[in-house]
Design an enzyme around this catalytic site. Structure first.
Site, PDB file in Angstrom:
ATOM      1  N   THR A   1      -3.387  -7.844  -5.826  1.00 47.66           N
ATOM      2  CA  THR A   1      -2.872  -6.502  -6.051  1.00 47.66           C
ATOM      3  C   THR A   1      -3.759  -5.838  -7.354  1.00 47.66           C
ATOM      4  O   THR A   1      -4.088  -6.583  -8.094  1.00 47.66           O
ATOM      5  CB  THR A   1      -1.407  -6.083  -6.346  1.00 47.66           C
TER       6      THR A   1
ATOM      7  N   CYS B   1      -2.623 -12.153 -10.709  1.00 46.76           N
ATOM      8  CA  CYS B   1      -1.686 -11.515 -10.845  1.00 46.76           C
ATOM      9  C   CYS B   1      -1.723 -10.545 -12.024  1.00 46.76           C
ATOM     10  O   CYS B   1      -2.056 -11.052 -13.088  1.00 46.76           O
ATOM     11  CB  CYS B   1      -0.590 -12.302 -11.027  1.00 46.76           C
TER      12      CYS B   1
END
Length: 299
Positions: A190, A128
């Protein structure tokens, strides 16, 4: 015979389509809907204690996907375990874990192993990009990441996967985790990015920056899978920008045994059914199975 059946780290799935962590929130009803057509379901990342996350806005839609900085908002592990007792088990369930230390990850596994006997595995969030002290910050520490995997492999019978980022030396980390006993590698989470409101001149997200997902990162994630296939023996799960069955096939041919779908669910919850049917048609037309296609881009 089911042409889409695949296996990763001892986890047998009816098709290679996994729900990526996060996109469906933490309510079991939403996970049950996806489980009907998905090969496996990965939950939202959860920590030992409840986490409120960042204030709104936390997600922005742009022309090439999404940018989010939710901040790992989640219920406490014990509360989430109670919620998941109503999971229908139509597809294998994996819990995504985040923590700040070996001890926190260990406590999380104790909680879920004891509460959920039908659990099928864990995915460690080592990637993350927007929460200090967790996610990518843990993944950047090779020694700590390996210690977490070794600790968990010593206490749970469930497979342990690790989700990595393309933003650091994923090849080195994957090799270290493989030596530590990890059952599979998911890549990529991401990637850091932002959007600015030109009227106010300020970043749109409350956290200023967030994680970019969607079609914009697909070529990057695909290259990561291709690279890893040549360097490690454990199964690879491709993740990043998958919106079509052609995308799925590219990841499989690059070396992934399964893929994860995230942002595409934002646009259609029927994406798993659509992809599944298209993959069945593709494999039957060519008289092959998904397993036959794994890694053929290296031939």
């Amino acid at each position: 015979m089911n042409p889409l059946e695949t296996e990763i780290g001892g986890l047998r799935m009816k098709n290679p389509l996994m729900l990526a962590s996060g996109i469906m929130g933490s309510k079991v009803h939403s996970l049950n809907l996806i489980a009907r057509d998905a090969g496996a379901v990965v939950t939202k990342s959860v920590g030992v204690e409840e986490r409120e996350g960042y204030r709104n806005p936390t997600v922005v839609n742009w022309k090439c996907g999404l940018i989010n900085a939710v901040g790992l908002a989640s219920p406490a592990a014990k509360d989430f375990a109670e919620e998941l007792k109503d999971y229908t088990n139509e597809a294998p369930l994996l819990i995504s874990l985040y923590g700040h230390s070996v001890e926190e990850f260990s406590d999380l596994v104790d909680t879920f192993d004891s509460a959920l006997p039908y659990l099928h595995g864990y995915e460690l969030n080592l990637s993350c990009p927007h929460v200090k002290g967790a996610g990518l910050d843990i993944g950047m520490d090779l020694e700590l990441s390996a210690a977490i995997v070794e600790e968990l492999k010593g206490k749970t019978k469930n497979p342990v996967f690790a989700k990595l980022s393309a933003m650091h030396d994923y090849l080195k980390l994957a090799k270290v985790l493989e030596d530590a006993g990890v059952d599979g590698i998911t890549i990529s989470n991401t990637l850091r990015g932002m959007k600015i409101d030109i009227m106010s001149g300020k970043p749109v997200l409350s956290n200023l920056s967030g994680g970019v997902s969607g079609p914009a990162i697909k070529p990057i994630a695909l290259k990561c899978v291709y690279d890893l296939y040549k360097e490690i023996e454990v199964p690879i799960v491709g993740c990043g920008g998958i919106t079509s069955f052609e995308d799925v096939l590219e990841f499989i041919m690059a070396g992934a045994r399964a893929v994860q779908i995230g942002s595409a669910v934002y646009y259609s919850r029927r994406i798993f059914y659509s992809l599944k049917e298209s993959l069945i048609a593709f494999t039957r037309a060519r008289d092959c199975t998904i397993s036959d296609l794994i890694g053929i881009a290296h031939s």
